[in-house]
Scaffold this active site. Structure first.
Site, PDB file in Angstrom:
ATOM      1  N   TYR A  72     -12.538  69.601 -23.240  1.00 50.77           N
ATOM      2  CA  TYR A  72     -13.361  68.826 -24.157  1.00 50.77           C
ATOM      3  C   TYR A  72     -13.855  67.580 -23.414  1.00 50.77           C
ATOM      4  O   TYR A  72     -13.084  66.938 -22.694  1.00 50.77           O
ATOM      5  CB  TYR A  72     -12.518  68.439 -25.377  1.00 50.77           C
ATOM      6  CG  TYR A  72     -13.254  67.547 -26.336  1.00 50.77           C
ATOM      7  CD1 TYR A  72     -14.311  68.043 -27.092  1.00 50.77           C
ATOM      8  CD2 TYR A  72     -12.906  66.222 -26.478  1.00 50.77           C
ATOM      9  CE1 TYR A  72     -14.995  67.218 -27.970  1.00 50.77           C
ATOM     10  CE2 TYR A  72     -13.581  65.394 -27.361  1.00 50.77           C
ATOM     11  CZ  TYR A  72     -14.630  65.900 -28.096  1.00 50.77           C
ATOM     12  OH  TYR A  72     -15.307  65.080 -28.955  1.00 50.77           O
ATOM     13  N   ASP A  92      -3.871  71.029 -27.088  1.00 56.65           N
ATOM     14  CA  ASP A  92      -4.933  70.624 -28.002  1.00 56.65           C
ATOM     15  C   ASP A  92      -5.314  71.870 -28.808  1.00 56.65           C
ATOM     16  O   ASP A  92      -5.895  72.807 -28.280  1.00 56.65           O
ATOM     17  CB  ASP A  92      -6.132  70.118 -27.175  1.00 56.65           C
ATOM     18  CG  ASP A  92      -7.322  69.717 -28.044  1.00 56.65           C
ATOM     19  OD1 ASP A  92      -7.400  70.163 -29.199  1.00 56.65           O
ATOM     20  OD2 ASP A  92      -8.182  68.970 -27.537  1.00 56.65           O
ATOM     21  N   ARG A 145       0.332  49.222 -41.063  1.00 51.09           N
ATOM     22  CA  ARG A 145       0.314  49.675 -39.667  1.00 51.09           C
ATOM     23  C   ARG A 145       1.574  50.483 -39.365  1.00 51.09           C
ATOM     24  O   ARG A 145       1.551  51.455 -38.644  1.00 51.09           O
ATOM     25  CB  ARG A 145       0.175  48.497 -38.702  1.00 51.09           C
ATOM     26  CG  ARG A 145       0.343  48.911 -37.241  1.00 51.09           C
ATOM     27  CD  ARG A 145      -0.314  47.988 -36.220  1.00 51.09           C
ATOM     28  NE  ARG A 145      -0.151  46.584 -36.483  1.00 51.09           N
ATOM     29  CZ  ARG A 145       1.010  45.909 -36.372  1.00 51.09           C
ATOM     30  NH1 ARG A 145       2.102  46.536 -36.006  1.00 51.09           N
ATOM     31  NH2 ARG A 145       1.057  44.625 -36.629  1.00 51.09           N
ATOM     32  N   LYS A 171     -12.372  67.981 -37.309  1.00 48.85           N
ATOM     33  CA  LYS A 171     -12.940  69.334 -37.265  1.00 48.85           C
ATOM     34  C   LYS A 171     -12.435  70.170 -38.450  1.00 48.85           C
ATOM     35  O   LYS A 171     -12.668  69.786 -39.574  1.00 48.85           O
ATOM     36  CB  LYS A 171     -12.600  69.979 -35.924  1.00 48.85           C
ATOM     37  CG  LYS A 171     -12.811  69.053 -34.707  1.00 48.85           C
ATOM     38  CD  LYS A 171     -14.267  68.797 -34.400  1.00 48.85           C
ATOM     39  CE  LYS A 171     -14.448  67.680 -33.381  1.00 48.85           C
ATOM     40  NZ  LYS A 171     -13.830  67.922 -32.076  1.00 48.85           N
TER      41      LYS A 171
HETATM   42  C1  LIG Z   1     -13.426  66.907 -31.160  1.00 46.83           C
HETATM   43  C2  LIG Z   1     -12.360  67.276 -30.239  1.00 46.83           C
HETATM   44  C3  LIG Z   1     -11.462  66.320 -29.767  1.00 46.83           C
HETATM   45  C4  LIG Z   1     -11.576  64.861 -30.131  1.00 46.83           C
HETATM   46  O1  LIG Z   1     -11.444  64.618 -31.489  1.00 46.83           O
HETATM   47  P1  LIG Z   1     -12.193  63.377 -32.204  1.00 46.83           P
HETATM   48  O2  LIG Z   1     -11.670  63.463 -33.585  1.00 46.83           O
HETATM   49  O3  LIG Z   1     -13.647  63.608 -32.059  1.00 46.83           O
HETATM   50  O4  LIG Z   1     -11.764  62.159 -31.482  1.00 46.83           O
HETATM   51  C5  LIG Z   1     -10.480  66.738 -28.906  1.00 46.83           C
HETATM   52  N1  LIG Z   1     -10.379  68.018 -28.510  1.00 46.83           N
HETATM   53  C6  LIG Z   1     -11.220  68.961 -28.930  1.00 46.83           C
HETATM   54  C7  LIG Z   1     -11.058  70.369 -28.464  1.00 46.83           C
HETATM   55  C8  LIG Z   1     -12.241  68.625 -29.806  1.00 46.83           C
HETATM   56  O5  LIG Z   1     -13.102  69.550 -30.190  1.00 46.83           O
END
Ligand SMILES: *Cc1c(COP(=O)(O)O)cnc(C)c1O
Length: 432
Positions: free
Chosen positions: A131, A205, A79, A230
């Protein structure tokens, strides 16, 4: 927060001056060596592994034996730290032009860690085309923890900055937004927000672009994070999130949250993310070349297409002033939600799926899928077209992708075959 490092493992600064935890297999650049282009750095790692393993081993162990009764080992409990995760974090810090990167269980997990920096009464300024998951978490924080969230059109720098006050703790930005593909001027907002309130943290982000195409920390952001689910991993086989900062104290505070809550990325997933990120450059190059061709194909048939690779994008210049490419997510409108549904369902090669950044091409209707957690009224207020179709382009042969899309458009009745080729039907708003 204290200025003291959270654990002994964090007091080490690597040869390059990065304040990073140690690793048996460091991948951060060693002192004095030349820096290569990003495509090279993505695959280049240095190992100090006992057997010279060229791929970091999976340290599938929760605990580590210590050298004395008072501890003494670099690692003690997964952890708090794990060699496979540390190796990944050092590699990501290098790729994200950051002093420190932290890997957690998902992109939302990353935002959860970041928003734990907030206290009740703090204000957050953020966009109106967020998002869906981000919107959901912020709504929860507003309802339960007395965080005041201002949703503004962040494409309007003046409007966004006008909201900054001494209560502003965070400015949370996304660019391009999704699915409306609106571009947000990170350098201008970061500069003006910091001038208005030096304590406000600008958080970006960067999931839509990835470090291959943009580095928000170089544009004035204090924190950048992205979903490793992603582009970074690229195969839709793991969930992950990565946070990056330059400020060592901020890095320690975020690490404190991760160690306290136990959301650090597991060893096996750290290994898979490390493996995935090595092919980021080649995947993104192919994906965005395909996306450009498809965007031009759809625009050529009279659809209203949103993609920063098209000169018709109203913020084309702004996007290219910040990014090295247009990415591989685009959206288009058909004028009729039922027609859009028929198109989506008629495709075969395009998988009906939320998410993006995968080697496979995906198609979705955001209002019914990824953004369904935003209620219909709010979607309407934010001018989100219910008929919008999002395409997340993969690495397949582009002619196969276009053929499949063309066939779906004809089958759904969106275009008709004519001697001259395909023609968008009357209902299409782009014709009006
Ligand atoms: C998918 C996504 C997230 C969240 O990510 P996860 O790995 O699904 O929790 C946050 N911001 C954007 C722009 C995303 O496309």
């Amino acid at each position: 927060m204290t200025d003291k490092p959270v654990s002994k493992a964090l007091s080490r600064v690597d040869q390059d001056g990065h304040n990073l935890p140690p690793s048996p297999a460091p991948s951060s650049p060693s002192n004095g060596r030349r820096r290569y282009a990003l495509a090279t750095e993505l695959v280049y790692t240095e190992t100090k592994d006992q057997h010279g393993a060229s791929s970091i081993p999976i340290y599938q162990s929760a605990t580590f034996k210590q050298t004395s009764a008072s501890g003494g080992g670099e690692y003690d409990y997964t952890r708090s730290g794990n060699p496979t995760r540390t190796h990944l974090e050092r590699h990501m810090a290098k790729i994200m032009n950051a002093n420190r990167a932290l890997a957690v269980g998902s992109g939302m997990g990353a935002l959860d860690v970041i928003t734990r920096l907030l206290s009740p009464g703090d204000e957050v300024i953020t966009g109106d085309d967020l998002y869906g998951g981000t919107n959901r978490l912020l709504t929860y924080l507003a309802r339960k923890q007395n965080i005041i969230v201002h949703h503004v059109d962040t494409t309007d720098v003046a409007a966004a900055v006008a909201r900054v006050s001494d209560k502003t703790a965070m400015v949370l930005l996304e660019t391009p937004t999704n699915p409306l593909i609106k571009i947000v001027d990170i350098p201008s907002i970061a500069k003006a927000a910091h001038a208005a309130n030096p304590k406000a943290l600008v958080v970006v982000d960067n999931t839509m672009l990835s470090p291959m195409l943009a580095n928000p920390l170089d544009m004035g952001a204090d924190i950048t994070y992205e979903s490793g689910t992603k582009y970074l991993s690229g195969h839709h086989d793991i969930m992950a999130g990565v946070i990056a900062v330059n400020d060592a104290k901020l890095g320690d505070e975020l690490y404190f949250m991760i160690n306290s809550t136990g959301c650090g990325l597991a060893p096996n997933d750290s290994f898979l993310l490390m493996r995935g990120v090595k092919t980021l450059a080649i995947r993104i190059e192919k994906q965005q070349t395909n996306a450009q061709t498809i965007a031009e194909f759809l625009e050529g048939h009279g659809f209203r297409v949103r993609y920063p690779g098209l000169k018709s994008h109203p913020q084309y210049d702004l996007h290219w002033s910040m990014a090295r490419g247009a990415g591989a997510v685009l959206s288009f409108e058909t004028g009729d939600p039922a027609l859009s549904e028929r198109i989506v369902e008629a495709t075969r090669l395009w998988g009906i799926s939320v998410s993006f950044g995968c080697v496979n091409s995906l198609i979705s209707m955001p209002c019914q899928m990824s953004h369904a957690s935003i209620d219909a009224k709010t979607r309407q207020e934010r001018q989100m077209p219910e008929d919008i179709i999002r395409l997340c382009v993969g690495i397949e042969d582009v002619n196969d992708l276009i053929d499949d899309l063309q066939r779906a458009l004809v089958q759904a009745g969106a275009v008709t075959l004519s001697i001259d080729g395909f023609q968008a039907n009357e209902a299409d708003p782009a014709q009006a």
